[in-house]
Design an enzyme around this catalytic site. Structure first.
Site, PDB file in Angstrom:
ATOM      1  N   LYS A   1     -10.384  79.475  27.192  1.00 46.42           N
ATOM      2  CA  LYS A   1     -11.464  78.780  27.121  1.00 46.42           C
ATOM      3  C   LYS A   1     -12.670  79.518  28.199  1.00 46.42           C
ATOM      4  O   LYS A   1     -13.688  79.703  27.712  1.00 46.42           O
ATOM      5  CB  LYS A   1     -11.676  77.431  27.622  1.00 46.42           C
ATOM      6  CG  LYS A   1     -12.946  76.661  28.128  1.00 46.42           C
ATOM      7  CD  LYS A   1     -12.469  75.176  28.590  1.00 46.42           C
ATOM      8  CE  LYS A   1     -12.167  75.250  30.277  1.00 46.42           C
ATOM      9  NZ  LYS A   1     -12.937  75.129  31.145  1.00 46.42           N
ATOM     10  N   ASN A   2     -12.009  79.929  29.304  1.00 52.76           N
ATOM     11  CA  ASN A   2     -12.987  80.328  30.287  1.00 52.76           C
ATOM     12  C   ASN A   2     -13.194  81.853  30.159  1.00 52.76           C
ATOM     13  O   ASN A   2     -14.194  82.518  30.734  1.00 52.76           O
ATOM     14  CB  ASN A   2     -12.353  80.319  31.768  1.00 52.76           C
ATOM     15  CG  ASN A   2     -12.328  78.853  31.970  1.00 52.76           C
ATOM     16  OD1 ASN A   2     -12.957  78.084  31.565  1.00 52.76           O
ATOM     17  ND2 ASN A   2     -11.454  78.365  33.189  1.00 52.76           N
TER      18      ASN A   2
ATOM     19  N   CYS B   1     -16.780  69.608  35.595  1.00 48.90           N
ATOM     20  CA  CYS B   1     -15.628  68.698  36.100  1.00 48.90           C
ATOM     21  C   CYS B   1     -16.237  68.438  37.683  1.00 48.90           C
ATOM     22  O   CYS B   1     -16.676  69.300  38.404  1.00 48.90           O
ATOM     23  CB  CYS B   1     -14.474  69.553  36.105  1.00 48.90           C
ATOM     24  SG  CYS B   1     -13.528  69.499  34.470  1.00 48.90           S
TER      25      CYS B   1
ATOM     26  N   ARG C   1     -20.664  72.251  43.284  1.00 42.25           N
ATOM     27  CA  ARG C   1     -20.547  73.298  42.491  1.00 42.25           C
ATOM     28  C   ARG C   1     -21.815  73.969  42.791  1.00 42.25           C
ATOM     29  O   ARG C   1     -22.689  74.003  41.572  1.00 42.25           O
ATOM     30  CB  ARG C   1     -19.995  73.244  41.389  1.00 42.25           C
ATOM     31  CG  ARG C   1     -18.449  72.643  41.428  1.00 42.25           C
ATOM     32  CD  ARG C   1     -18.009  72.255  39.925  1.00 42.25           C
ATOM     33  NE  ARG C   1     -17.488  73.595  39.032  1.00 42.25           N
ATOM     34  CZ  ARG C   1     -16.905  73.718  38.165  1.00 42.25           C
ATOM     35  NH1 ARG C   1     -16.904  72.718  37.523  1.00 42.25           N
ATOM     36  NH2 ARG C   1     -16.529  74.853  37.513  1.00 42.25           N
TER      37      ARG C   1
ATOM     38  N   ASP D   1      -7.042  76.282  38.801  1.00 44.58           N
ATOM     39  CA  ASP D   1      -6.760  75.393  37.434  1.00 44.58           C
ATOM     40  C   ASP D   1      -5.460  74.988  37.160  1.00 44.58           C
ATOM     41  O   ASP D   1      -5.110  74.303  36.562  1.00 44.58           O
ATOM     42  CB  ASP D   1      -7.429  76.339  36.318  1.00 44.58           C
ATOM     43  CG  ASP D   1      -9.004  76.314  36.206  1.00 44.58           C
ATOM     44  OD1 ASP D   1      -9.616  75.951  37.289  1.00 44.58           O
ATOM     45  OD2 ASP D   1      -9.394  77.574  35.697  1.00 44.58           O
TER      46      ASP D   1
ATOM     47  N   ARG E   1     -11.564  69.036  26.713  1.00 46.32           N
ATOM     48  CA  ARG E   1     -12.263  70.174  27.047  1.00 46.32           C
ATOM     49  C   ARG E   1     -11.909  71.381  27.189  1.00 46.32           C
ATOM     50  O   ARG E   1     -12.432  72.497  27.044  1.00 46.32           O
ATOM     51  CB  ARG E   1     -13.076  69.921  28.363  1.00 46.32           C
ATOM     52  CG  ARG E   1     -13.906  68.539  28.449  1.00 46.32           C
ATOM     53  CD  ARG E   1     -14.407  68.379  30.034  1.00 46.32           C
ATOM     54  NE  ARG E   1     -15.297  69.610  30.113  1.00 46.32           N
ATOM     55  CZ  ARG E   1     -16.455  69.337  31.063  1.00 46.32           C
ATOM     56  NH1 ARG E   1     -16.133  68.439  31.924  1.00 46.32           N
ATOM     57  NH2 ARG E   1     -17.232  70.295  31.286  1.00 46.32           N
TER      58      ARG E   1
HETATM   59  C1  EPZ Z   1     -14.609  79.075  36.998  1.00 45.80           C
HETATM   60  O1  EPZ Z   1     -15.781  78.352  37.499  1.00 45.80           O
HETATM   61  C2  EPZ Z   1     -13.843  78.558  36.002  1.00 45.80           C
HETATM   62  N1  EPZ Z   1     -14.993  77.719  34.727  1.00 45.80           N
HETATM   63  C3  EPZ Z   1     -13.091  77.311  36.504  1.00 45.80           C
HETATM   64  O2  EPZ Z   1     -12.379  76.538  35.582  1.00 45.80           O
HETATM   65  C4  EPZ Z   1     -12.280  77.853  37.656  1.00 45.80           C
HETATM   66  O3  EPZ Z   1     -11.580  76.700  38.323  1.00 45.80           O
HETATM   67  C5  EPZ Z   1     -13.333  78.511  38.793  1.00 45.80           C
HETATM   68  O4  EPZ Z   1     -13.903  79.708  37.954  1.00 45.80           O
HETATM   69  C6  EPZ Z   1     -12.191  79.260  39.656  1.00 45.80           C
HETATM   70  O5  EPZ Z   1     -11.363  80.015  39.185  1.00 45.80           O
HETATM   71  C7  EPZ Z   1     -15.180  78.732  33.720  1.00 45.80           C
HETATM   72  O6  EPZ Z   1     -15.005  80.189  33.735  1.00 45.80           O
HETATM   73  C8  EPZ Z   1     -15.911  77.865  32.771  1.00 45.80           C
HETATM   74  P1  EPZ Z   1     -16.485  79.936  41.109  1.00 45.80           P
HETATM   75  P2  EPZ Z   1     -16.995  78.541  38.140  1.00 45.80           P
HETATM   76  O7  EPZ Z   1     -17.977  80.024  40.786  1.00 45.80           O
HETATM   77  O8  EPZ Z   1     -17.305  79.848  37.852  1.00 45.80           O
HETATM   78  C9  EPZ Z   1     -18.364  78.162  44.847  1.00 45.80           C
HETATM   79  C10 EPZ Z   1     -11.495  74.687  34.389  1.00 45.80           C
HETATM   80  O9  EPZ Z   1     -10.646  73.670  34.796  1.00 45.80           O
HETATM   81  N2  EPZ Z   1     -19.465  78.810  44.489  1.00 45.80           N
HETATM   82  O10 EPZ Z   1     -15.462  80.851  41.290  1.00 45.80           O
HETATM   83  O11 EPZ Z   1     -17.823  77.707  38.431  1.00 45.80           O
HETATM   84  C11 EPZ Z   1     -17.887  76.852  44.395  1.00 45.80           C
HETATM   85  O12 EPZ Z   1     -18.352  75.803  44.905  1.00 45.80           O
HETATM   86  C12 EPZ Z   1     -12.715  75.145  35.034  1.00 45.80           C
HETATM   87  O13 EPZ Z   1     -11.206  75.543  33.250  1.00 45.80           O
HETATM   88  C13 EPZ Z   1     -20.748  78.621  45.424  1.00 45.80           C
HETATM   89  O14 EPZ Z   1     -20.621  78.265  46.651  1.00 45.80           O
HETATM   90  O15 EPZ Z   1     -16.327  78.927  39.553  1.00 45.80           O
HETATM   91  C14 EPZ Z   1     -16.422  77.015  44.430  1.00 45.80           C
HETATM   92  O16 EPZ Z   1     -16.142  76.189  45.452  1.00 45.80           O
HETATM   93  C15 EPZ Z   1     -12.986  74.102  36.439  1.00 45.80           C
HETATM   94  N3  EPZ Z   1     -21.886  79.041  44.918  1.00 45.80           N
HETATM   95  C16 EPZ Z   1     -16.119  78.487  44.489  1.00 45.80           C
HETATM   96  O17 EPZ Z   1     -17.412  79.021  44.712  1.00 45.80           O
HETATM   97  C17 EPZ Z   1     -22.118  79.532  43.623  1.00 45.80           C
HETATM   98  O18 EPZ Z   1     -23.221  79.892  43.036  1.00 45.80           O
HETATM   99  C18 EPZ Z   1     -15.644  79.068  42.943  1.00 45.80           C
HETATM  100  O19 EPZ Z   1     -16.380  78.694  41.997  1.00 45.80           O
HETATM  101  C19 EPZ Z   1     -21.125  79.600  42.931  1.00 45.80           C
HETATM  102  C20 EPZ Z   1     -19.564  79.234  43.199  1.00 45.80           C
END
Ligand code: EPZ
Length: 445
Positions: free
Chosen positions: A22-23, A118, A123, A307, A399
């Protein structure tokens, strides 16, 4: 509202495959907007997931045409001319933010609002926005979470404060359209980033370094075109099935998977006493004498994936001794804990840390899936528990897992999906585009 009813105590055993990640599919679908030509993009074996449908709705709304051929999706994006994503579609999932980079790159302008997704802690999208600004975008944030970006992108150096998966992907897609070379430092290293690089390069981009913390995007010198692509197998879905086998003392072989994407999980399973065997594109897990794991630290790849933290927590709940989980990626990703405790688990949360005192058994209960992976964790708990477990709010599970109950049933589980009708009665869950027989997750003969 559908729910799952699980009769616990049955082993998960046999052989199966998993659907595409999915991701990976979500950013790949967004990246297809960079194809201005009349050539088609064919995405092979795309799972029927709620988030995939939401992304396809958005693409259609922007002017793309989408066709299905069995499990393949065929996209034409030459007529995309709208730079505004409707708010209700943006709010459906976090991945809608992926549209920002490609739309800005293609049309020079994009207007959207903060995405949904989620509820697992704050986020923000600051890293996405700051990165795009480094590439020359002018960004205005307005009331109500509205974001407007415009400008002609030029290559540059982007240093991410944190290796955000989404920000890395958004920047890769934007940088493909920029004038000059872009270097993204402290980039996320997840396999899904490699998948996106491979797809963009197939379209004609020149990206290197995905999988390391420095990604370089060279100007391609030509318009991107179409092509045929299949994303990696979903390592999180694979991990969920493996934990299902481990927790039920079963014996499961996953075929056509990438064990190298699951190293951290497999190591923790071994520490927990589970027997693990890997081969080329194959993993086998057999239940063993479970034992506590002193510390599992949840970190960006190649660390243990956030995840899989909820599914792992269910396993640790049944490992004799005391385990500790430190969640370093999301601030509020322990919402499954009160639900697991309702089933007899003994887990205490303090800030980002969970202390798990292993119990001998779990008891069936009515529990609520608060988000996607929390929902998966509760299904696993139901498989291992004594008696009947009812998991409500399973729209979250839809999802990211295609026909989870059917796949598990093919491996020995007894789960029914029921829908409550308005008169209060129950009906078998509505059949979806992909039937059990056509599912890639079906048990192999
Ligand atoms: C991706 O989310 C995945 N989603 C998530 O999968 C996964 O949990 C996550 O990466 C971490 O591996 C998709 O790929 C669609 P991040 P993403 O930006 O991109 C902080 C699932 O269950 N952050 O790496 O949103 C954020 O708050 C889902 O399949 C900022 O501070 O993850 C978090 O604490 C849920 N500022 C951390 O980074 C930003 O601009 C990681 O987020 C962006 C992120």
């Amino acid at each position: 509202m559908d729910r799952l009813i699980i009769q616990g105590g049955r082993k998960i055993a046999g052989k199966t495959r998993v659907h595409g990640a999915k991701n990976s599919i979500l950013p790949v679908l967004a990246a297809s907007l960079l194809n201005c030509s009349r050539e088609e993009i064919v995405l092979k074996d795309v799972p029927d997931l709620h988030d995939v449908r939401s992304m396809l709705n958005i693409l259609t709304c922007l002017g793309a045409t989408v066709r299905y051929a069995e499990r393949d999706i065929i996209l034409r994006t030459d007529r995309v001319d709208r730079c505004e994503v409707p708010e209700h579609l943006m709010r459906e999932m976090r991945s809608s933010i992926f549209l920002m980079g490609p739309l800005l790159g293609r049309l020079g302008r994009v207007r959207l609002c903060r995405p949904g997704g989620c509820a697992i802690g704050p986020r923000p999208v600051n890293l996405h926005l700051r990165g795009l600004q480094s590439l020359g975008a002018a960004i205005e944030e307005k009331e109500g979470g509205l974001i407007e970006a415009r400008g002609l992108l030029r290559g540059g150096e982007v240093l991410l404060d944190y290796p955000s998966v989404g920000a890395t992907e958004n920047l890769m897609m934007a940088a493909v359209t920029a004038l000059g070379r872009t270097v993204i430092r402290n980039a996320a290293r997840e396999p899904e980033i490699v998948d996106l690089q491979n797809f963009l390069n197939l379209m004609g981009a020149r990206i290197s370094g995905a999988g390391t913390s420095t990604i370089t995007v060279e100007p391609s010198g030509r318009e991107l075109g179409g092509g045929c692509y299949r994303v990696f197998p979903d390592r999180i879905v694979a991990g969920t099935y493996l934990v299902a086998a481990a927790i039920t003392q079963g014996d499961l072989t996953l075929e056509e998977v990438c064990p190298e994407h699951m190293t951290s999980l497999l190591q923790v399973l071994e520490q927990a006493g589970v027997e693990v065997e890997t081969g080329p594109r194959r993993v086998r897990v057999r239940g063993g004498q479970l034992k506590a794991v002193p510390l599992v630290s949840i970190e960006p790849y190649p660390g243990f994936p956030t995840d899989l933290q909820p599914p792992l927590m269910t396993l640790l709940a049944l490992c004799p001794g005391e385990s500790r989980v430190l969640e370093k990626v999301f601030q509020q990703r322990f919402k499954h804990v009160p639900q697991l405790n309702k089933m007899g688990a003994r887990i205490r949360v303090s800030g980002q840390e969970a202390l798990i005192a292993g119990v001998e058994s779990l008891e069936g209960a009515v529990v609520e899936a608060t988000d996607l992976r929390a929902g998966a964790a509760l299904v696993l708990a139901g498989l291992a528990a004594r008696g009947e477990t009812v998991v409500t709010q399973i729209k979250h599970i839809d999802r990211g897992y295609e026909n989870l109950h059917l796949v598990l049933n093919g491996l020995g589980a007894r789960i029914s999906r029921v829908a409550e009708d308005i008169s209060g009665g129950e009906a078998e869950g509505a059949s979806r585009r992909v039937t059990a027989a056509a599912s890639p997750g079906e048990a192999l003969p």
